[in-house]
Scaffold this motif. Structure first.
Motif, PDB file in Angstrom:
ATOM      1  N   LYS A  55       0.757  -1.168   0.147  1.00 45.36           N
ATOM      2  CA  LYS A  55      -0.092  -0.082  -0.133  1.00 45.36           C
ATOM      3  C   LYS A  55       0.943   1.335   0.126  1.00 45.36           C
ATOM      4  O   LYS A  55       0.248   2.227  -0.115  1.00 45.36           O
ATOM      5  CB  LYS A  55      -1.061   0.286   1.316  1.00 45.36           C
ATOM      6  CG  LYS A  55      -1.971  -1.203   1.142  1.00 45.36           C
ATOM      7  CD  LYS A  55      -2.708  -0.769   2.324  1.00 45.36           C
ATOM      8  CE  LYS A  55      -4.075  -1.848   2.002  1.00 45.36           C
ATOM      9  NZ  LYS A  55      -5.006  -1.843   3.355  1.00 45.36           N
ATOM     10  N   TYR A  59       0.413   6.346  -0.593  1.00 51.65           N
ATOM     11  CA  TYR A  59       0.399   7.342  -0.039  1.00 51.65           C
ATOM     12  C   TYR A  59       1.618   8.096  -0.189  1.00 51.65           C
ATOM     13  O   TYR A  59       2.132   9.034   0.192  1.00 51.65           O
ATOM     14  CB  TYR A  59       0.652   6.883   1.755  1.00 51.65           C
ATOM     15  CG  TYR A  59      -0.850   5.938   1.918  1.00 51.65           C
ATOM     16  CD1 TYR A  59      -1.930   6.741   2.213  1.00 51.65           C
ATOM     17  CD2 TYR A  59      -0.688   4.724   1.796  1.00 51.65           C
ATOM     18  CE1 TYR A  59      -2.995   6.075   2.628  1.00 51.65           C
ATOM     19  CE2 TYR A  59      -1.994   3.821   2.200  1.00 51.65           C
ATOM     20  CZ  TYR A  59      -3.082   4.822   2.698  1.00 51.65           C
ATOM     21  OH  TYR A  59      -4.210   4.039   2.984  1.00 51.65           O
ATOM     22  N   SER A  88       7.384   2.405   9.788  1.00 52.47           N
ATOM     23  CA  SER A  88       6.017   2.237  10.063  1.00 52.47           C
ATOM     24  C   SER A  88       5.582   0.780  10.335  1.00 52.47           C
ATOM     25  O   SER A  88       4.617   0.752  11.235  1.00 52.47           O
ATOM     26  CB  SER A  88       5.247   2.344   8.493  1.00 52.47           C
ATOM     27  OG  SER A  88       5.556   3.717   7.937  1.00 52.47           O
ATOM     28  N   GLU A 100      -3.295   3.794   8.104  1.00 55.73           N
ATOM     29  CA  GLU A 100      -2.710   4.899   7.449  1.00 55.73           C
ATOM     30  C   GLU A 100      -2.281   6.181   8.147  1.00 55.73           C
ATOM     31  O   GLU A 100      -1.143   6.694   7.968  1.00 55.73           O
ATOM     32  CB  GLU A 100      -3.482   5.218   6.293  1.00 55.73           C
ATOM     33  CG  GLU A 100      -4.676   6.125   6.851  1.00 55.73           C
ATOM     34  CD  GLU A 100      -5.648   6.395   5.647  1.00 55.73           C
ATOM     35  OE1 GLU A 100      -5.978   7.711   5.569  1.00 55.73           O
ATOM     36  OE2 GLU A 100      -5.933   5.541   4.779  1.00 55.73           O
ATOM     37  N   LEU A 103       1.547   5.777   9.326  1.00 56.45           N
ATOM     38  CA  LEU A 103       2.744   5.659   8.277  1.00 56.45           C
ATOM     39  C   LEU A 103       3.639   6.677   8.614  1.00 56.45           C
ATOM     40  O   LEU A 103       3.240   7.938   9.153  1.00 56.45           O
ATOM     41  CB  LEU A 103       1.907   5.894   7.085  1.00 56.45           C
ATOM     42  CG  LEU A 103       1.129   4.700   6.437  1.00 56.45           C
ATOM     43  CD1 LEU A 103       0.659   5.119   5.265  1.00 56.45           C
ATOM     44  CD2 LEU A 103       2.100   3.507   6.021  1.00 56.45           C
TER      45      LEU A 103
END
Length: 319
Positions: A55, A59, A88, A100, A103
């Motif tokens: 993922k 971001y 993270s 998220e 992070l």
């Protein structure tokens, strides 16, 4: 029984007990459960790590180089963002769940910076940076200046004041008050001439003389030059650059010298304000009476009010 035989019996007993424990089905089940728990934890950790890795790209953002725009002239660069996967993971591993908000990022600098570009005027900060700067040009308006400083202090906002050299020479205490308030100070020429029409030698003298006076009064060197009335020619920008100053213009004008009502001034600014905006004002009654409301309304738009130097830095604003 001798010590030797006691020692042999003890060893035999321990071995027998150990054999019974190993053969005990409940012991086997317990060891299996321990092994299973460890494998589960390891699997959870691996799956979390894999999820962060998969993922991360969603971001991240690439860095943007400084550039010359046909309309906005000099546009500063803007740092990119890269997810620090290891950091993270360590933050999230306690809960074992991807989040998220947890992070951790590293900022990535662009390859081309503002100082690498040909000297051109700067009208705003990077359009992706959620910042706004007040540019307060001071050559008159002493009666409203302290009110504006009080409002800025109350709201914990720092502005960039461009001071005329002659004004600074005649009002050193007010200039010091601006500097002691933590505000940035720039150069606004010495005598407020039309920089577009005066000679190169006169232009340099206007800037140089003002720099010397401001440094003598505030102990600060000027990084930025704001041409009076926004009037300049290409050579003006080059001369400022030779004196280690960037030339600053604006993207939103209060037109406060026309003495608008606070309602009109606020509507004028808020209808045009944008990320990276440079808002031009002066120490006028209109701006003094509008300033508190402007600050509150700009902040409601999730825009940070900062100095010109902060606005033009490549550093990202991290929420």
């Amino acid at each position: 029984m001798g010590n030797k035989w006691k020692h042999i019996v003890a060893i035999t007993a321990i071995a027998g007990i150990s054999w019974l424990l190993v053969q005990n089905p409940y012991t086997n089940e317990y060891l299996f459960e321990l092994k299973g728990d460890s494998a589960t934890v390891l699997k959870q950790k691996d799956s979390l790590l894999e999820e962060i890795e998969s993922k991360a790209a969603e971001y991240e953002a690439p860095p943007q180089d400084a550039r010359i725009d046909p309309v906005w002239k000099s546009v500063p660069g803007y740092n990119g963002l890269k997810v620090n996967i290891t950091a993270s993971y360590h933050v999230m591993k306690k809960d074992g769940v991807f989040d998220e908000k947890k992070l951790i990022y590293s900022q990535v600098a662009p390859k081309k910076h503002l100082q690498d570009l040909k000297a051109e005027p700067i009208y705003r900060a990077h359009p992706d940076k959620p910042v706004v700067s007040f540019l307060i040009n001071v050559a008159w308006g002493n009666e409203y200046l302290q009110d504006m400083l009080a409002v800025l202090k109350k709201n914990q906002v720092k502005a960039t004041f461009f001071l005329e050299g002659k004004w600074t020479k005649n009002n050193p205490e007010l200039a010091k008050m601006i500097q002691e308030g933590g505000h940035e100070i720039g150069n606004h020429s010495y005598s407020h001439p039309n920089m577009k029409t005066i000679s190169s030698a006169a232009s340099k003298e206007e800037m140089q003389k003002t720099n010397e006076i401001i440094e003598a009064v505030t102990n600060k060197k000027c990084r930025w030059f704001a041409p009076p009335s926004g009037s300049f020619r290409d050579e003006t920008v080059s001369i400022a650059s030779s004196l280690k100053m960037g030339t600053i213009m604006w993207s939103v004008d209060t037109i406060d010298w026309q003495k608008p009502s606070p309602e009109i001034l606020i509507q004028r600014v808020m209808s045009k304000v944008h990320p990276g905006a440079f808002i031009l004002m002066h120490p006028t009654e209109s701006s003094a009476r509008s300033l508190d409301t402007l600050i509150k309304q700009i902040k409601k738009k999730n825009l940070h009010l900062v100095t010109v130097t902060e606005a033009l830095s490549e550093k990202r604003m991290m929420h």
